[in-house]
Design a protein around this motif. Sequence first.
Motif, PDB file in Angstrom:
ATOM      1  N   ALA A  14     -10.282   5.056   1.405  1.00  0.00           N
ATOM      2  CA  ALA A  14      -9.516   4.140   0.573  1.00  0.00           C
ATOM      3  C   ALA A  14     -10.433   3.030   0.065  1.00  0.00           C
ATOM      4  O   ALA A  14     -11.263   2.500   0.812  1.00  0.00           O
ATOM      5  CB  ALA A  14      -8.357   3.558   1.354  1.00  0.00           C
ATOM      6  N   LYS A  87      -6.487   4.983  -3.443  1.00  0.00           N
ATOM      7  CA  LYS A  87      -5.497   4.750  -2.389  1.00  0.00           C
ATOM      8  C   LYS A  87      -5.092   6.083  -1.774  1.00  0.00           C
ATOM      9  O   LYS A  87      -5.187   7.126  -2.439  1.00  0.00           O
ATOM     10  CB  LYS A  87      -4.261   4.072  -2.982  1.00  0.00           C
ATOM     11  CG  LYS A  87      -4.533   2.781  -3.731  1.00  0.00           C
ATOM     12  CD  LYS A  87      -3.261   2.267  -4.379  1.00  0.00           C
ATOM     13  CE  LYS A  87      -3.515   0.983  -5.148  1.00  0.00           C
ATOM     14  NZ  LYS A  87      -2.265   0.480  -5.807  1.00  0.00           N
ATOM     15  N   SER A 116      -7.162   6.822   4.798  1.00  0.00           N
ATOM     16  CA  SER A 116      -6.859   5.394   5.010  1.00  0.00           C
ATOM     17  C   SER A 116      -7.761   4.787   6.069  1.00  0.00           C
ATOM     18  O   SER A 116      -8.487   5.456   6.761  1.00  0.00           O
ATOM     19  CB  SER A 116      -5.396   5.232   5.421  1.00  0.00           C
ATOM     20  OG  SER A 116      -5.123   5.996   6.563  1.00  0.00           O
TER      21      SER A 116
END
Length: 116
Positions: A14, A87, A116
Motif C-alpha cells: 500500500a 490501496k 496492506s
Amino acid sequence: QVQLVESGGGLVQAGGSLRLSCVASGSIFSFYNMGWYRQAPGKQRELVATITRGGSTTNYADSVKGRFTISRDNAENTVYLQMNSLKPEDTAVYYCYARSVPRVYWGQGTQVTVSS
C-alpha cells in the motif's frame, strides 16, 4: 482485428506504485479510443480510465482520480496506466480495451495485488 497484451502487474505494498502497459497490434492504433477496466473477486468489472484516440481527453473513475494517470503513445501502439498511492482496494485484474464503435477488443488482463 486488434490484439492487446497487458503487462506490468504484480504485488506491491500500500502506498506504492505500478505502471501498466498495453501493447496493441493488428490494426491502426490511433483509430481506437482506449481504456482500462478492472475486476476484483466477486465484484463487477469497473471502468477505471479512458483516453481518446489523440490522447487529448481522459476520464477517470472517482475512486482513482488524483492517483492514476492514463496516457498513450500512438507511435509505440501502447497505452499506459500509471498507478500511484495504491490501496488494497485497488487489488484486481486490470484489463485493457480498444474501442472503435461498434467494435471492442480486450486484453487478457494483468493481476495487481496491493498488500496492506
